[in-house]
Scaffold this active site. Structure first.
Site, PDB file in Angstrom:
ATOM      1  CB  THR A   1     -28.334  35.798   4.256  1.00 52.82           C
ATOM      2  OG1 THR A   1     -29.731  35.483   4.112  1.00 52.82           O
ATOM      3  CG2 THR A   1     -27.917  35.643   5.704  1.00 52.82           C
TER       4      THR A   1
ATOM      5  CG  ASN B   1     -29.017  45.958 -10.446  1.00 55.70           C
ATOM      6  OD1 ASN B   1     -27.897  46.127 -10.922  1.00 55.70           O
ATOM      7  ND2 ASN B   1     -29.436  44.797  -9.989  1.00 55.70           N
TER       8      ASN B   1
ATOM      9  CB  SER C   1     -27.218  41.490  -9.240  1.00 57.84           C
ATOM     10  OG  SER C   1     -27.302  42.758  -9.877  1.00 57.84           O
TER      11      SER C   1
ATOM     12  CB  CYS D   1     -33.461  48.497  -8.928  1.00 57.52           C
ATOM     13  SG  CYS D   1     -34.033  46.863  -9.348  1.00 57.52           S
TER      14      CYS D   1
ATOM     15  CG  HIS E   1     -31.496  47.402 -13.635  1.00 59.13           C
ATOM     16  ND1 HIS E   1     -30.940  46.135 -13.637  1.00 59.13           N
ATOM     17  CD2 HIS E   1     -32.512  47.359 -12.736  1.00 59.13           C
ATOM     18  CE1 HIS E   1     -31.607  45.355 -12.782  1.00 59.13           C
ATOM     19  NE2 HIS E   1     -32.552  46.062 -12.219  1.00 59.13           N
TER      20      HIS E   1
HETATM   21  C1  2RA Z   1     -35.300  43.121 -10.864  1.00 56.37           C
HETATM   22  N1  2RA Z   1     -36.239  45.315 -10.378  1.00 56.37           N
HETATM   23  O1  2RA Z   1     -34.397  43.703 -11.464  1.00 56.37           O
HETATM   24  C2  2RA Z   1     -36.314  43.877 -10.077  1.00 56.37           C
HETATM   25  C3  2RA Z   1     -36.197  43.616  -8.602  1.00 56.37           C
HETATM   26  N2  2RA Z   1     -34.909  43.876  -8.087  1.00 56.37           N
HETATM   27  O2  2RA Z   1     -35.436  41.883 -10.853  1.00 56.37           O
END
Ligand code: 2RA
Length: 341
Positions: A11, A319, A177, A148, A240
């Site tokens: 979820t 990401n 996110s 990510c 990202h």
């Molecule tokens: C973030 N890389 O972007 C970390 C975990 N997803 O918060």
């Protein structure tokens, strides 16, 4: 072929991306969705406060959510989006019970006998599974993907190894996110504070060294590259962006680096989730900065732009697709191709 797949942590933000990635998968069929006690017993449509842009896929809408328990999950492979402190015990239980665990959690990423894999970079590290099963006596195994931010950077570092990569500095601008939906809803974060990025720097400074390391069939010799990261959260929903500085012994020109990116086409065979282009080079003079909404394929490519002397460049990736759910699904596809799943 149909391989039964379960999603652990179904979820959350990444769990929902797993379900999207598996919705029409040619090999994997979702047969179990597992989540916390709060959601267990409900149908998925009721349990998942579906925040992603698409509607709940019909194949899972009325599926009952089960507790995260190997005895309750009917699958051959489980995709884990569990919080890492919880994953430490639960993923081991699943591996012990014979499941293949394709994990996005950080719990086992730096364990010496657990493969940390980005298929285009270090597919051979999957051989660590044999060492892991000998070490731990598990019938199943765990394979992890890095966080990510690392996944978006490392495919661009691999082609630079040919120039004698010595040091990397990276400043990230990470989407909200990445903080997930479990705690404060991303929408509330955008309106209020942007969440602190806990522990990102050390992940970005250790994970690449394992990924770019040499595997000799029994252990990994970590790469000897000096990596320094500074991570930031920005009020962007997905994607990202990373500014990267790479120091190389051979001092290649920006043109040579661009050619290396364009020629980086690792042959993984026909994996369903593998993108057309692993690295997309943006050369527009007026807006060379990569953008998530342009030419990003199925969300699994890494886009690179602004390659300049230094060498400095900008990389961007989705990401929660390339950087999380898609990464674990790609690892499971590679495992299947290698006959391990
Ligand atoms: C973030 N890389 O972007 C970390 C975990 N997803 O918060």
């Amino acid at each position: 072929e149909s391989i039964k797949a379960g999603v652990l942590g179904a979820t959350g933000a990444v769990g929902q991306r797993f379900i999207q990635a598996l919705e029409n998968h040619p090999w994997f069929e979702v047969t179990s969705l597992a989540a916390s006690e709060r959601s267990a017993g409900k149908t998925y449509g009721k349990a998942a406060n579906w925040r992603l842009e698409s509607n709940i896929p019909d194949n899972v809408r009325d599926m009952e959510v089960v507790p995260v328990d190997p005895k309750k999950v009917d699958a051959d492979v489980v995709f884990s989006a569990l919080p890492s402190d919880y994953a430490k015990t639960v993923e081991a239980e699943f591996a012990k019970e014979g499941f293949a665990v394709a994990s996005n959690a950080s719990a086992f990423r730096t364990a010496e006998d657990v493969p940390l894999v980005v298929p285009e970079v270090n597919a051979d590290h999957l051989g660590l599974i044999d060492v892991q099963q000998d070490n731990r006596g598990w019938d199943g195994y765990i394979v992890t993907n890095p966080n990510c931010s690392t996944i978006i950077m490392v495919p661009t570092l691999k082609p630079l190894m040919q120039f004698g990569l010595e040091a990397v500095q990276v400043a990230t601008m990470q989407a909200v996110s990445g903080a997930g939906y479990n705690g404060v809803s991303s929408m509330a974060i955008l309106d209020n504070i942007v969440p602190y990025i806990g522990g990102e720097e050390e992940k970005m400074e250790t994970e690449p060294l394992k990924l770019l390391g040499e595997f000799d069939g029994s252990e990994i010799t970590f790469a000897d590259i000096d990596i320094s990261a500074s991570c930031n959260r920005v009020p962007v929903m997905d994607g990202h962006t990373e500014s990267i500085w790479a120091k190389m012994a051979d001092k290649p020109s920006p043109e040579q680096v661009k050619e290396a990116f364009l020629n980086f086409k690792p042959d993984l065979g026909d994996l369903p989730t593998e993108p057309e282009e692993v690295i997309i080079v943006r050369e527009e003079a007026d807006r060379p900065q990569p953008r998530l909404d342009r030419n990003m394929g199925n969300g699994m490519s890494v886009s690179v732009g602004r390659i300049r002397e230094g060498i400095r460049y900008t990389a961007m990736g989705h990401n929660t697709i390339r950087g999380a759910a898609g990464a674990s699904v790609l690892n499971a596809e590679l495992l299947h191709k290698m006959g391990k799943l």
